[in-house]
Structures are given as C-alpha cells and as structure tokens.
Design a protein around this motif. Structure first.
Motif, short mmCIF file in Angstrom:
data_model
loop_
_atom_site.label_atom_id
_atom_site.label_comp_id
_atom_site.label_asym_id
_atom_site.label_seq_id
_atom_site.Cartn_x
_atom_site.Cartn_y
_atom_site.Cartn_z
N THR A 62 0.82 -1.21 0.00
CA THR A 62 0.00 0.00 0.00
C THR A 62 0.86 1.26 0.00
O THR A 62 0.55 2.22 -0.72
CB THR A 62 -0.96 0.02 1.20
OG1 THR A 62 -0.21 -0.12 2.42
CG2 THR A 62 -1.97 -1.12 1.12
N ALA A 110 2.32 1.75 -3.45
CA ALA A 110 1.28 2.13 -4.43
C ALA A 110 0.88 3.58 -4.28
O ALA A 110 0.63 4.27 -5.28
CB ALA A 110 0.07 1.21 -4.27
N LYS A 111 0.83 4.07 -3.05
CA LYS A 111 0.43 5.45 -2.81
C LYS A 111 1.57 6.44 -2.99
O LYS A 111 1.33 7.64 -3.19
CB LYS A 111 -0.15 5.58 -1.40
CG LYS A 111 -1.43 4.79 -1.19
CD LYS A 111 -1.92 4.85 0.24
CE LYS A 111 -2.52 6.20 0.57
NZ LYS A 111 -3.15 6.21 1.92
N MET A 122 -5.72 -0.87 -4.04
CA MET A 122 -4.66 -0.11 -4.69
C MET A 122 -4.33 -0.61 -6.09
O MET A 122 -3.41 -0.10 -6.73
CB MET A 122 -3.38 -0.16 -3.85
CG MET A 122 -3.47 0.44 -2.46
SD MET A 122 -3.52 2.24 -2.48
CE MET A 122 -5.23 2.51 -1.97
N ASP A 178 -5.56 -0.35 -9.08
CA ASP A 178 -5.56 0.60 -10.20
C ASP A 178 -4.32 1.49 -10.16
O ASP A 178 -3.73 1.80 -11.20
CB ASP A 178 -6.83 1.46 -10.17
CG ASP A 178 -8.08 0.68 -10.57
OD1 ASP A 178 -7.93 -0.40 -11.18
OD2 ASP A 178 -9.20 1.13 -10.25
N ARG A 179 -3.92 1.90 -8.96
CA ARG A 179 -2.69 2.68 -8.84
C ARG A 179 -1.48 1.84 -9.22
O ARG A 179 -0.53 2.33 -9.85
CB ARG A 179 -2.52 3.20 -7.41
CG ARG A 179 -3.60 4.16 -6.96
CD ARG A 179 -3.17 4.85 -5.67
NE ARG A 179 -4.24 5.59 -5.04
CZ ARG A 179 -4.05 6.51 -4.10
NH1 ARG A 179 -2.82 6.78 -3.70
NH2 ARG A 179 -5.07 7.14 -3.56
N THR A 205 -0.62 1.75 -12.91
CA THR A 205 -0.07 2.94 -13.57
C THR A 205 1.26 3.42 -13.01
O THR A 205 1.92 4.25 -13.64
CB THR A 205 -1.08 4.10 -13.48
OG1 THR A 205 -1.33 4.42 -12.11
CG2 THR A 205 -2.39 3.72 -14.15
N ASN A 206 1.67 2.94 -11.84
CA ASN A 206 2.86 3.54 -11.22
C ASN A 206 4.19 2.92 -11.64
O ASN A 206 5.24 3.47 -11.31
CB ASN A 206 2.73 3.57 -9.70
CG ASN A 206 2.71 2.20 -9.07
OD1 ASN A 206 3.22 1.23 -9.62
ND2 ASN A 206 2.13 2.10 -7.88
N THR A 250 -1.41 -5.59 -14.80
CA THR A 250 -0.25 -5.08 -14.06
C THR A 250 0.85 -6.14 -13.99
O THR A 250 0.63 -7.22 -13.43
CB THR A 250 -0.64 -4.69 -12.62
OG1 THR A 250 -1.67 -3.71 -12.66
CG2 THR A 250 0.56 -4.14 -11.87
#
Length: 284
Positions: A151, A154-155, A213, A215-216, A219-220, A250
């Motif tokens: 987490t 991801a953030k 998380m 979806d994040r 893209t990260n 992913t």
C-alpha cells in the motif's frame, strides 16, 4: 531542545557480525508525538568507503517489533548477510500492533503511513549515506508488513522502484482469512476502532487495503513481487490480488509454494525478494 531535534538521539550498536553493523535508532514522530525504534543494518563496505548505498525497508508483521527480522529468522543473522551480499542498507522499523501501516482517520496515535513516508525515510536519508532517490529504494515485509509495503509503495511511487509482500494481508477483510472466530473478531474490532465503518466489498474496495490499490499499481510502474505459502491462512487474499493484477494487466511476479505463516517461510522468502530487488535498484 525542540522535539524535532530529538531525532538526533540515536545510534547504539545492536550487534556486530564481522564488519557488518546494526544500529538501533530512536526516531521521534511529530505526527504521533511519540518515539519509535528501528534497526539499520549497514554492509561491511559502509565503514570501508565513502560510497552511498541503496536502501531496502523491511517491515514486520502484526504484534511484531523492529528487531523481529534479526531475532526470529531461522537462519542466524540473515539480514546481516543480505546487506553484505547485495551491498545495501536494510531498515527494519517498528510500528504499532495491528496498525497495518496506514493513517487512521480517527486515531491520531495511528499515523504510520505519515511516519514511514514523511518522518522515517527522511531521517534515514539525512543520517546515513543513502542514495536518496526512488531508483535506489525498495520496500517489502511479512504479513501486516506485506500489506504496508504494497500500500505504501502504491500510494507513493515517487519513493520506491520496487515493492514486495511475503504472506501479506492483501485484503484486510477478515472474511477471507482462514482463522478462528475469536481472532477474526479481535481484528474486526481493531479495524473498526482505527477506521470506523468502511466498505469491504469489491469491486470498489476501501482505500485502506492493498486490493484497493490495484488501479494505482497498474499505472505507477513499480516492480512487484508477491509470494505466499499454500498452507497460509492469508492465501486467499494473495490469490485475490494476483487475480486482480492479472485482470488489469499489471506486471508482477507471483509465487505460491509450500509453507505456512511461519518464520521458516519468511527466512526462505527474504533472499528471493532481495534477489528480485537487486535487478532494479540503481547504484552510483
């Protein structure tokens, strides 16, 4: 002396193997108004050069402590060997029991995302010769620490190049855990005290859980490794996040192998994670 200056009260040896050094540090958290311990493992080359080093943050599990990775592994001084084998710094921070490395919207004493991201990492970069950039920083952990690593990365993808989870709580929804009802109820009540009433159901999962998380994570661009033993009580949460990551495309490395929620499993898993991270960590 201002409390912020209390960050300088640190550094006494935990133990030494050859020239590998482990410092116990005490870090003051302004956000929670309390001090927390961490262990910092330095490779032998740290004292023999002026180089800067990549850093791996290695998180403990529920009801654990900052020194678990040094005291409970089944291979003595495994973390020391990993720091030397890969010539990097390993930081094992301590956090509150069953706190999952998030910031509670209710309790100002549970702000462990802020602590790790905004307080501990800057402290380590200030006081040690680190390569203070995302390309040279990774994070992983066991159980609750796996949840934290996934987490937090991801953030905050600006801080990490890679992340992992060993037997991680990939979903804090205890309905997926294979546990006794008394333990399930204990965790449910603890989550309610820290988070209040939240939605546990998909497909729009709550923002306090790793599966929320995905979806994040798509893209990260972080390199991801997730592994879990097939006898582990959290296996279904790991299969769930794996399926969600496959579904949204992913890239990630996913491993299931024999084993349960034990230190024998995590002792075997850590070298795998360090081998994986080594492919991505940049050195000057």
């Amino acid at each position: 002396m201002k409390k912020a200056l209390m960050l300088l009260l640190f550094l006494w040896p935990l133990f030494v193997l050859a020239q590998t050094k482990v410092d116990t540090i005490v870090v003051y958290s302004p956000s929670m108004k309390k001090t927390l311990k961490a262990a910092v493992t330095l490779p032998s080359d740290y004292t023999n050069s002026n180089k800067k080093f990549p850093v791996v943050y290695l998180l403990h599990g529920g009801s654990g402590a900052f020194n678990d990775w040094h005291q409970k592994v089944t291979e003595k001084e495994l973390v020391n060997r990993m720091a030397d084998d890969y010539n990097l710094i390993i930081v094992t921070p301590g956090v509150g029991p069953a706190s999952y490395y998030y910031d509670s919207p209710i309790m100002d004493t549970v702000r462990y995302e802020t602590y790790i991201i905004s307080e501990l990492i800057p402290f380590i970069d200030k006081n040690y010769r680190t390569l203070a950039k995302k390309e040279s920083r990774a994070i992983t952990g066991l159980s609750m620490g796996g949840h934290g690593a996934i987490t937090l990365s991801a953030k905050h993808p600006d801080l990490f190049v890679a992340a992992g989870s060993m037997s991680g709580v990939m979903n804090i929804d205890t309905r997926l855990w294979k546990v006794q009802e008394d333990f399930r109820n204990l965790r449910v009540q603890g989550q309610k005290a820290m988070l209040g009433d939240i939605n546990y159901d998909g497909p729009i999962f709550n923002p306090y859980t790793a599966v929320g998380m995905v979806d994040r994570m798509k893209t990260n661009g972080l390199a991801l490794i997730i592994d879990c033993g097939v006898e582990d009580f959290l296996i279904e949460t790991n299969r769930q996040i794996h399926q969600l990551l496959v579904a949204n495309g992913t890239p990630h490395e996913y491993i299931e192998r024999p084993g349960a929620h034990t230190w024998q499993y995590w002792t075997e898993a850590l070298p795998v994670h360090l081998f994986f991270f080594n492919k991505y960590l940049k050195r000057d």
